[in-house]
Design an enzyme around this catalytic site. Sequence first.
Site, PDB file in Angstrom:
ATOM      1  CB  THR A 169      -0.470   0.364   1.089  1.00 29.39           C
ATOM      2  OG1 THR A 169      -0.081   0.490   2.858  1.00 29.39           O
ATOM      3  CG2 THR A 169      -1.374  -0.668   1.131  1.00 29.39           C
ATOM      4  CB  ILE A 179       6.519  -0.947   6.775  1.00 29.35           C
ATOM      5  CG1 ILE A 179       7.494  -1.798   7.564  1.00 29.35           C
ATOM      6  CG2 ILE A 179       7.103   0.151   6.137  1.00 29.35           C
ATOM      7  CD1 ILE A 179       8.521  -1.085   9.220  1.00 29.35           C
ATOM      8  CE  LYS A 224      -0.113  15.718   8.494  1.00 31.63           C
ATOM      9  NZ  LYS A 224       0.848  15.772   8.232  1.00 31.63           N
ATOM     10  CG  HIS A 247      -1.270  -2.466  56.113  1.00 27.39           C
ATOM     11  ND1 HIS A 247      -1.421  -1.474  55.192  1.00 27.39           N
ATOM     12  CD2 HIS A 247      -1.356  -2.460  57.718  1.00 27.39           C
ATOM     13  CE1 HIS A 247      -2.930  -1.690  55.867  1.00 27.39           C
ATOM     14  NE2 HIS A 247      -2.197  -2.173  57.614  1.00 27.39           N
TER      15      HIS A 247
END
Length: 510
Positions: free
Chosen positions: A70, A129, A140, A272
């Site tokens: 792509t 990737i 974005k 504790h």
Amino acid sequence: MSNKKTIKSALISVFSKDGLEPIVKELDRQGVTIYSTGGTEKFINDLGVNVVPVEDVTSYPSILGGRVKTLHPKVFGGILNRQNHDGDVAELVEYDIPQIDVVIVDLYPFEKTVASGASNQDIIEKIDIGGISLIRAAAKNYADVICVSSVTDYAEFLELISANNGSISEEDRKRFAGKAFNVSSHYDTAIFNYFNQNNEETVLKLSETNGKVLRYGENPHQKGFFFGDFDELFTKLHGKELSYNNLLDVDAAVNLMLEFKNDAPTFAILKHNNACGLAQRDTLHQAYIDALAGDPVSAFGGVLISNTEIDAATAEEIHKLFCEVVIAPSFSTEALEILKGKKNRILLQIHDIDMPKTNVRSCLNGVLVQDRNDVTDTAEDLKTVTNITPTDAQIEDLLFASKICKHTKSNTIVLAKNKQLCASGTGQTSRVDALQQAIHKAGSFNFDLNGAVMASDAFFPFPDCVEIADKAGINAVIQPGGSIKDQLSIDYCNENEIAMVMTGTRHFKH
């Protein structure tokens, strides 16, 4: 800020196809043009849904064994163009670039591949990737594109497009963009940490995506969260939700019991973050009885842990005590039914996994990071520094006490006898105070300290502690040594027939 946009085209490229089918069918029902490649393209075709191969858009085949599919201007131009920008729109027409309104990507399973113990080459091939680039581009440009970056978001995305006939508001697009950058940053962190296993770069990168909101923090006025994969470590069998303080005690209990993982039946009770009772016996039932005897008062509301399966006899005894959490590698069927008798009691079955190799805690306006304290004192580590050599039985008790001391808040002194915790002095500003606290506590629960042993998490700068211990009946001591005045303590022990061994390893725990 509604600014709704209707999906007309989608790019789908995923590793896992789980949950994808209803989305594909809904997009097809709405007349959305779908672009895809490789296995995802075949999956869509097999559903009987029309799909446009990415290769038809780019005029390039998938190359380099699938590493490049792509990564092409026609794909990223379709994602990154600004639809309110005349120049961008004109370039789409000029270069015959299709507009892409939604990107659905599921990254290669890098973390799972690392966890599986795969070879370095297999791990490298699982560094995505194209997928990570698609996610960043789509997120974005959320003003025009919605990015679906995880299988966990499929159901929500399907609900959105179904309810609104493919019309998505800017609020939703921005929200999904936030999810996408969470995915990408986490993915990059995992990859960096794999490459930085030897800490060649002094850099701390943490990313936890499995956040859980707790009822509150250490106190009710504080917010509390847990980030981590709790289910990887435990199967929760029963009880209420764990609190912030529960989790701290569970952490302390698990780390302490790892010291006794392959030993005889051992039972510990913590309060504790410190052990208030611990014993090792031939049977777990007796180990529990003797652990409880260490401090039956503090045991109320404590966290209990065993290094072996809890049986019915032990469960019957535990059931008499109010306790918050019970942890074991397994529970017998009868024991489980007994312990479930208290609806809020938390029962955890611990899995056999490795704990993190580093400790991280907040400090000032940053964090402190250190290696896990994975040193356990053994018989081979002991250096006898006195004229009297400890007996085999004393050595067993000394090592037993040392294991507890390592997991008790500094300054600490631990007193033990016959593989039973008699008492400990915890978190004191002076080692003398810690010892006196331990002696007083042992006496309050009727322990006879004659013949007991003492463990210290750090050296004795003066002989006062061995003198106090001697007068209480203690006749063997384990400590790291390293003080410029070690000889003073050694001399006192020699003069009073006390055996002392040094380990050379300090076990501060702050």
